[in-house]
Design an enzyme around this catalytic site. Structure first.
Site, PDB file in Angstrom:
ATOM      1  CE  LYS A  75      -2.438   1.382   3.921  1.00  0.00           C
ATOM      2  NZ  LYS A  75      -3.812   1.637   3.448  1.00  0.00           N
ATOM      3  CB  SER A 113      -2.231   1.686  -0.488  1.00  0.00           C
ATOM      4  OG  SER A 113      -1.843   2.971  -0.822  1.00  0.00           O
ATOM      5  CG  ASP A 141      -2.372 -11.096 -10.500  1.00  0.00           C
ATOM      6  OD1 ASP A 141      -1.151 -11.322 -10.554  1.00  0.00           O
ATOM      7  OD2 ASP A 141      -3.047 -11.241  -9.464  1.00  0.00           O
TER       8      ASP A 141
END
Length: 520
Positions: free
Chosen positions: A388, A363, A374
């Site tokens: 998750k 998470s 990214d």
């Protein structure tokens, strides 16, 4: 919504990979109180859950709680009626309410349990909290594995971890029936009073703690800020017990550990709770002071971190980015559609960063890892993360319990959903020979994940389970660590060799373009 997270009424946002009896108010029966508690829960689910569900669906799932308390009883729909039965005998029959009326379905739920009480000693003996738990556990289990109910006692403990509590600043564990102090947080009341790691707590306020549960000890140690607690401590260096008096203060659990590793700053984050981003910033400042201009880079260890508060994941990511998307969230409710963008400056001035992840990084950990990867700001080393990728909204119920409900999915800056997929590291350590030399050699020989692999990873917003499974085989999730930390050694070599670091980073430098614009 601000970039620090959406808040409404008594609810807040949680991203994480999850009893004592409720006392009714004087003069309030279970029938009256139960309708209020259950109706509040049913409304929250039908209004906020990520997928559309009706009050009838939720209530009929919740009524399975009757069977969980007494396996001889069942509740089911028959035509337009709700029937409570034991084998072939009808115990009670109720007209089904309107399909979308949460209050009426809560009434039916309570009436069904009252009817079940009349014939079942097990349900008759169950207190209100037991019934709430049976109803909400059954209802939420039918939705997904991350939505859950917390009793008043469990909710109090969870809030303490998230937001802080009145306490003395120690971590304890049970060991052979004894309560041992594992660690003492610096500058806390316990540290100032002289409590030490490895002390054994044998008494609290004059009462022996032998036979107490860990929760009982915790409850006695916590209390209102400004109040005092007296500890009796057994210490191996002293022949007699030590008595100390400690004043309770507001304690925020420390989630960040900093260690100097030569010319590298090692920062481990074990969860994301109140103050985590601030503590990471302080750790970086300390590293810059201790190591000075010789600081070569940072290793941020997110292994085994189950997640926590969304705003803290955003805050940590923002510390190292000068711009760009951090994460976007998407769900059924209009307010769940949000996009978070970096608004600060990079506090490291572009120093190399390696993030360590494994199969238990979940998470909030995955938000940070994906955001830095990214945006080309960090190299990820380790194994596929947990996957998750859902956001939970938390609300308080009238009985002081909490409902934790999945209400959106989060998407990495490049657009892919992390739910079920996770984050793919730049440098995988779960394939082939498990040595740092072998991993670095594979990287030099271009035998690691290339740009094509990452394009496949980012291609579909919500890949099918079969595709998720195939992609995750590229770097199988693992939590196995040996005596020698291969992940950290690989990270150290990457930071020490700028060319090697750039080689590892190149395949994942985000080509966001049109893909990112779709989330704006």
């Amino acid at each position: 919504m601000t970039r620090w997270g959406f808040r409404y009424a008594t609810a807040f946002i949680l991203v994480a990979a999850t009893a004592c009896a409720s006392r009714s108010e004087p003069g309030t029966s279970f029938s009256e109180r139960g309708r209020m508690v259950i109706a509040t829960g049913y409304r929250f689910i039908t209004e906020r859950y990520i997928d559309k569900v009706s009050p009838r669906q939720v209530a009929m799932a919740g009524l399975k709680g009757i069977h969980s308390l007494d396996p001889t009883l069942d509740a089911e729909m028959k035509g337009r009626s709700v029937v409570v039965r034991r084998a072939d005998n009808v115990v009670a029959l109720f007209k089904a309410p309107n399909f979308d009326n949460s209050n009426k379905w809560a009434d039916t739920t309570v009436d069904a349990f009252l009817a079940a009480r009349s014939v079942s000693p097990k349900i008759r003996e169950a207190n209100a909290e037991t019934i709430y738990k049976a109803v909400f556990d059954s209802a939420l289990t039918s939705l997904d594995k991350y939505s859950r109910y917390a009793s008043a006692a469990d909710a109090r403990d969870s809030r303490a971890w998230r937001e802080g509590y009145g306490g003395i600043g120690i971590t304890i564990r049970h060991e052979k029936g004894l309560t041992k102090v594992v660690s003492v947080m610096p500058t806390t009341p316990a540290a100032k009073a002289g409590v030490k790691a490895e002390d054994t707590i044998v008494g609290i306020d004059g009462r022996a703690t032998k036979g107490w549960t860990l929760r009982q000890v915790v409850r006695q140690l916590r209390g209102p800020r400004g109040s005092w607690v007296r500890l009796t401590l057994a210490r191996t260096t002293r022949p007699t017990p030590v008595n100390v008096r400690v004043e309770r203060r507001f304690i925020i659990p420390n989630t960040v550990t900093y260690r100097r590793k030569g010319r590298i700053a090692y920062i481990a984050i074990n969860r994301f709770s109140t103050g985590t981003a601030r503590r990471v910033a302080l750790a970086v400042r300390r590293a810059r002071t201790e190591i000075g201009p010789r600081l070569r880079g940072l290793v941020i260890d997110l292994r085994n971190n189950p997640g926590g508060l969304l705003d803290q994941a955003i805050g940590v990511s923002d510390l190292f980015l000068t711009g760009g998307a951090i994460v976007s969230t998407r769900g059924r409710h209009p307010e769940s559609h949000q996009r978070y963008v970096a608004q600060r400056f990079d506090i490291t001035n572009g120093l190399p960063i390696v993030v360590l992840v494994n199969g238990r990084s979940a998470s909030s950990s995955e938000i940070v890892a994906a955001a830095l990867q990214d945006n080309g700001r960090a190299v990820l080393v380790g194994t596929n993360s947990f996957g998750k990728g859902t956001v939970q909204s938390v609300t308080s119920l009238p009985n002081r319990g909490e409902m934790i409900l999945t209400w959106s999915r989060f998407h990495a800056p490049s657009g892919y959903a992390l739910q079920g997929l996770g984050v793919l590291p730049n440098v995988c350590t779960s394939l082939g020979p498990h040595t740092a030399n072998a991993v670095v050699t594979a990287l030099r020989n271009h035998k690691t994940a290339n740009s094509y692999v990452f394009k496949r990873w980012r291609r579909v917003d919500l890949p099918s389970k079969s595709r998720q499974k195939a992609l995750r085989k590229l770097c199988p999730a693992s939590v196995v660590t040996g005596k020698f930390d291969v992940d950290f050694e690989v990270a150290r070599r990457l930071i020490s060799n700028r060319r090697l670091y750039q080689m590892a980073a190149q395949p994942t430098v985000a080509r966001l373009g049109a893909r990112d614009s779709a989330t704006r």
